[in-house]
Design an enzyme around this catalytic site. Structure first.
Site, PDB file in Angstrom:
ATOM      1  N   LYS A 178      67.335  35.848 -15.913  1.00  0.00           N
ATOM      2  CA  LYS A 178      66.534  34.661 -16.242  1.00  0.00           C
ATOM      3  C   LYS A 178      65.197  34.715 -15.518  1.00  0.00           C
ATOM      4  O   LYS A 178      65.146  34.706 -14.294  1.00  0.00           O
ATOM      5  CB  LYS A 178      67.275  33.389 -15.812  1.00  0.00           C
ATOM      6  CG  LYS A 178      66.581  32.136 -16.343  1.00  0.00           C
ATOM      7  CD  LYS A 178      67.113  30.864 -15.721  1.00  0.00           C
ATOM      8  CE  LYS A 178      66.299  30.392 -14.564  1.00  0.00           C
ATOM      9  NZ  LYS A 178      64.877  30.113 -14.860  1.00  0.00           N
ATOM     10  N   GLU A 253      66.054  36.654  -1.786  1.00  0.00           N
ATOM     11  CA  GLU A 253      64.684  36.929  -1.314  1.00  0.00           C
ATOM     12  C   GLU A 253      63.918  35.619  -1.411  1.00  0.00           C
ATOM     13  O   GLU A 253      63.591  35.176  -2.514  1.00  0.00           O
ATOM     14  CB  GLU A 253      64.024  37.998  -2.193  1.00  0.00           C
ATOM     15  CG  GLU A 253      64.738  39.341  -2.208  1.00  0.00           C
ATOM     16  CD  GLU A 253      64.648  40.062  -0.874  1.00  0.00           C
ATOM     17  OE1 GLU A 253      63.765  39.726  -0.061  1.00  0.00           O
ATOM     18  OE2 GLU A 253      65.492  40.942  -0.632  1.00  0.00           O
ATOM     19  N   CYS A 287      54.658  35.909  -1.762  1.00  0.00           N
ATOM     20  CA  CYS A 287      55.538  35.561  -0.634  1.00  0.00           C
ATOM     21  C   CYS A 287      55.103  36.286   0.638  1.00  0.00           C
ATOM     22  O   CYS A 287      55.444  35.873   1.739  1.00  0.00           O
ATOM     23  CB  CYS A 287      56.972  35.906  -0.978  1.00  0.00           C
ATOM     24  SG  CYS A 287      57.161  37.611  -1.498  1.00  0.00           S
ATOM     25  N   GLU A 388      56.066  26.373   3.950  1.00  0.00           N
ATOM     26  CA  GLU A 388      55.359  27.248   3.009  1.00  0.00           C
ATOM     27  C   GLU A 388      54.498  26.418   2.050  1.00  0.00           C
ATOM     28  O   GLU A 388      54.978  25.442   1.473  1.00  0.00           O
ATOM     29  CB  GLU A 388      56.392  28.053   2.205  1.00  0.00           C
ATOM     30  CG  GLU A 388      55.772  29.124   1.342  1.00  0.00           C
ATOM     31  CD  GLU A 388      56.796  29.888   0.510  1.00  0.00           C
ATOM     32  OE1 GLU A 388      57.675  29.242  -0.089  1.00  0.00           O
ATOM     33  OE2 GLU A 388      56.694  31.125   0.448  1.00  0.00           O
TER      34      GLU A 388
HETATM   35  P1  NAD Z   1      62.066  28.535  -7.445  1.00  0.00           P
HETATM   36  O1  NAD Z   1      63.118  28.663  -6.412  1.00  0.00           O
HETATM   37  O2  NAD Z   1      61.671  27.176  -7.880  1.00  0.00           O
HETATM   38  O3  NAD Z   1      62.520  29.280  -8.774  1.00  0.00           O
HETATM   39  C1  NAD Z   1      62.837  30.654  -8.800  1.00  0.00           C
HETATM   40  C2  NAD Z   1      63.791  30.920  -9.940  1.00  0.00           C
HETATM   41  O4  NAD Z   1      65.028  30.283  -9.655  1.00  0.00           O
HETATM   42  C3  NAD Z   1      63.337  30.361 -11.284  1.00  0.00           C
HETATM   43  O5  NAD Z   1      63.758  31.239 -12.304  1.00  0.00           O
HETATM   44  C4  NAD Z   1      64.081  29.046 -11.367  1.00  0.00           C
HETATM   45  O6  NAD Z   1      64.288  28.583 -12.679  1.00  0.00           O
HETATM   46  C5  NAD Z   1      65.391  29.416 -10.698  1.00  0.00           C
HETATM   47  N1  NAD Z   1      66.132  28.309 -10.088  1.00  0.00           N
HETATM   48  C6  NAD Z   1      65.623  27.204  -9.494  1.00  0.00           C
HETATM   49  N2  NAD Z   1      66.636  26.427  -9.048  1.00  0.00           N
HETATM   50  C7  NAD Z   1      67.774  27.082  -9.337  1.00  0.00           C
HETATM   51  C8  NAD Z   1      69.165  26.799  -9.137  1.00  0.00           C
HETATM   52  N3  NAD Z   1      69.570  25.661  -8.554  1.00  0.00           N
HETATM   53  N4  NAD Z   1      70.092  27.694  -9.561  1.00  0.00           N
HETATM   54  C9  NAD Z   1      69.701  28.838 -10.161  1.00  0.00           C
HETATM   55  N5  NAD Z   1      68.413  29.148 -10.400  1.00  0.00           N
HETATM   56  C10 NAD Z   1      67.464  28.288  -9.992  1.00  0.00           C
HETATM   57  O7  NAD Z   1      60.838  29.386  -6.931  1.00  0.00           O
HETATM   58  P2  NAD Z   1      59.410  29.542  -7.605  1.00  0.00           P
HETATM   59  O8  NAD Z   1      58.664  28.279  -7.366  1.00  0.00           O
HETATM   60  O9  NAD Z   1      59.573  30.062  -8.994  1.00  0.00           O
HETATM   61  O10 NAD Z   1      58.766  30.743  -6.741  1.00  0.00           O
HETATM   62  C11 NAD Z   1      58.078  30.563  -5.565  1.00  0.00           C
HETATM   63  C12 NAD Z   1      58.982  30.854  -4.387  1.00  0.00           C
HETATM   64  O11 NAD Z   1      59.492  32.179  -4.457  1.00  0.00           O
HETATM   65  C13 NAD Z   1      58.221  30.806  -3.061  1.00  0.00           C
HETATM   66  O12 NAD Z   1      59.020  30.127  -2.119  1.00  0.00           O
HETATM   67  C14 NAD Z   1      58.068  32.267  -2.669  1.00  0.00           C
HETATM   68  O13 NAD Z   1      57.930  32.517  -1.311  1.00  0.00           O
HETATM   69  C15 NAD Z   1      59.347  32.840  -3.207  1.00  0.00           C
HETATM   70  N6  NAD Z   1      59.225  34.289  -3.378  1.00  0.00           N
HETATM   71  C16 NAD Z   1      59.902  35.115  -2.533  1.00  0.00           C
HETATM   72  C17 NAD Z   1      59.782  36.497  -2.660  1.00  0.00           C
HETATM   73  C18 NAD Z   1      60.507  37.444  -1.751  1.00  0.00           C
HETATM   74  O14 NAD Z   1      60.575  38.619  -2.069  1.00  0.00           O
HETATM   75  N7  NAD Z   1      61.057  36.997  -0.645  1.00  0.00           N
HETATM   76  C19 NAD Z   1      58.967  37.019  -3.677  1.00  0.00           C
HETATM   77  C20 NAD Z   1      58.294  36.148  -4.517  1.00  0.00           C
HETATM   78  C21 NAD Z   1      58.433  34.773  -4.372  1.00  0.00           C
END
Ligand code: NAD
Length: 484
Positions: A178, A253, A287, A388
């Site tokens: 997804k 991650e 990130c 963040e």
């Molecule tokens: P998010 O957590 O809102 O969403 C990420 C994904 O998870 C999306 O596909 C979303 O639909 C899904 N999701 C959200 N809630 C969920 C749940 N309860 N169950 C299952 N899936 C769920 O994050 P975002 O806003 O899309 O991305 C930004 C975040 O990602 C920032 O915190 C950033 O630091 C982090 N990030 C981390 C890395 C890393 O490698 N550590 C890399 C890129 C981004």
């Protein structure tokens, strides 16, 4: 093959493109214009059940397909991504708001590299053997887990989506994947590419929808045995709370609040150039961005003056034109970043540069643009320096000694990445060994070798991706002991 985009995206399940079973869709918005330019499936548990059924059928054959054949198919996917890089880059930019040159140079290039890397990796992947002198020999079988779930965020859409899918497929698993509902388009196009490349039906299923209904249905599904997730710490916590009691394998991650530590003895020019990138690249939505800049007190004023001068030159605007920065990914995230800047002011922070939304005219008049923002005067414990923000916002803090730099660097609950600038190898080694983070860059930033372990400590996550780590995650180790 032409990668054309319908207004209604569809799920890719069992090799077919089909609408969500509920018939419901979510708006897809171009953040540079603020316009709805498509609809994406609002999938739920029923769509995930269907995808799992197809994946189960496909697993019997895919799990025993030779690694050479898997290599050929994954390599073909990489070739097709390259062949369609212009269409994919344009789709990524319209979906995410990042500049077109960046989509091409980083996102789409890396998506192909991910497939190529794990295609060749699986040809070389070997398991261990442990000999017990004259008594017995053990060998380890590394077998595919079965059906795995891959969930990715919006900041590097195809880049991170493929970073998970490629090793999962290479290792012989079937995947329910997804992408973020905010940036679904390149994942949809990847389905077309996989079909063209000859990936058997049902091996990769791409399902669209939001986190709580579609994402959680993946995490909750009893047949899905492992979850690889990249996203926010908040969602990671929720996913862990569901998956852990089901004893699923988990790779998380998560977020970061990374220090960029600058000593007076560094290569100044290179540090300055790279710090501008590590602060503002991709609108600060990486990130790994160094959002807390820690500067040795003797050069604090010099750094501040030069950094502000150079940051002023960053052009922000239409991502289809030649700007350094494009739009923030969504209205929701745009509002969040502006709220964080307000909080910084309330906490006593001084805005040295930026701090406001940018009003443009023409095509992007309703887009979500924010000025590169530099803040000083805040201590390590305030919200601005501990939570963040994930936007084009950095803070400056001075330090006097190496110990103080370490204390400031380790003062958050995150532990993803750190950057250190010094020509003194001893200082660099001390920082590298004592800093609480999964990745340390010395005199560079975002220099990636795909073979190295990638991931965070503390609230930045659990587990490592990259190289053999990823192939080990996506396989189950089974020890076989044979007595002579
Ligand atoms: P998010 O957590 O809102 O969403 C990420 C994904 O998870 C999306 O596909 C979303 O639909 C899904 N999701 C959200 N809630 C969920 C749940 N309860 N169950 C299952 N899936 C769920 O994050 P975002 O806003 O899309 O991305 C930004 C975040 O990602 C920032 O915190 C950033 O630091 C982090 N990030 C981390 C890395 C890393 O490698 N550590 C890399 C890129 C981004």
């Amino acid at each position: 093959m032409q990668l054309t985009l319908p207004f209604h995206l569809e799920n890719f399940i069992g090799g077919n493109f089909i609408g969500p079973l509920s018939g419901q869709f979510i708006d897809n918005i171009n953040p540079a214009t603020g316009e709805v330019y498509g609809l994406i499936p609002n999938s739920n548990q029923k769509d995930i059940d269907l995808a799992v059924n197809f994946a189960q059928k496909a697993f019997n054959e895919w799990s025993v397909t030779s690694s050479e054949k898997r290599f050929q198919i994954l390599n073909k996917i990489a070739d097709l991504i390259d062949e369609h890089s212009n269409e994919l880059a344009l789709a990524e930019t319209n979906d995410n708001g990042k500049p077109l040159w960046l989509s091409k140079k980083v996102d789409i290039y890396r998506a192909a590299a991910n497939f190529r890397f794990f295609a060749t990796g699986i040809m070389h992947f070997a398991a261990e053997s442990h000999s017990m002198e004259n008594k017995a020999v053990n060998y380890t079988l590394r077998q595919p887990i079965g059906i795995v779930g891959c969930i990715s965020p919006w900041n590097l859409p195809l880049y991170l989506f493929t970073w998970k899918i490629a090793p999962a497929l290479a290792a012989g698993n079937c995947v329910i994947a997804k992408p973020s509902e905010v940036t679904p388009v390149t994942a949809f196009l990847l389905g077309k590419i996989c079909k063209e490349a000859g990936l058997p039906d049902g091996v990769l299923n791409i399902v669209h929808g939001n986190g709580p209904s579609c994402g959680e249905a993946i995490v909750n599904h009893p047949t899905i045995k492992a979850i690889s997730f990249t996203g926010s710490t908040r969602a990671g916590e929720r996913i862990a709370s569901i998956a852990a009691p089901m004893f699923k394998k988990l790779s998380l991650e998560l977020g970061g609040k990374n220090p960029n530590i600058i000593f007076a003895d560094c290569n100044w020019e290179k540090m300055m150039q790279t710090s501008l990138q590590s602060s503002f690249a991709n609108q600060g939505q990486i990130c790994l961005c160094g959002s807390r800049i820690l500067i040795e007190a003797t050069v604090y004023e010099k750094f501040k003056t030069e950094f502000i001068e150079k940051a002023k030159l960053i052009t922000v605007g239409d991502p289809l034109e030649n700007n350094k920065q494009g739009a923030i990914v969504s209205k929701m995230h745009f509002d969040k970043i502006l709220n964080c800047i307000e909080t910084a002011k309330q906490e006593g922070g001084k805005i040295l540069l930026g701090g406001k939304a940018i009003k443009t005219s023409g095509r992007c008049a309703n887009g979500y643009f924010i000025e590169p923002t530099i803040i000083e005067g805040l201590g390590p414990q305030c919200k601005t320096n501990t939570e963040e923000i994930f936007g084009p916002v950095v803070t400056l803090q001075p330090f006097n000694t190496l110990e103080e730099a370490l204390q400031l660097a380790n003062a958050t609950n995150y532990g993803l990445a750190a950057t250190v600038w010094t020509q003194d190898i001893s200082k660099a080694n001390i920082i590298a060994s004592k800093i609480e983070s999964g990745i340390v860059w010395v005199n560079c930033w975002l220099l990636r070798d795909l073979r190295t372990p990638f991931g965070g400590t503390k609230n930045s996550g659990v587990g490592r991706e990259g190289g053999w780590e990823a192939l080990k995650f996506f396989t189950e180790a089974k020890n076989v002991c044979i007595e002579f």
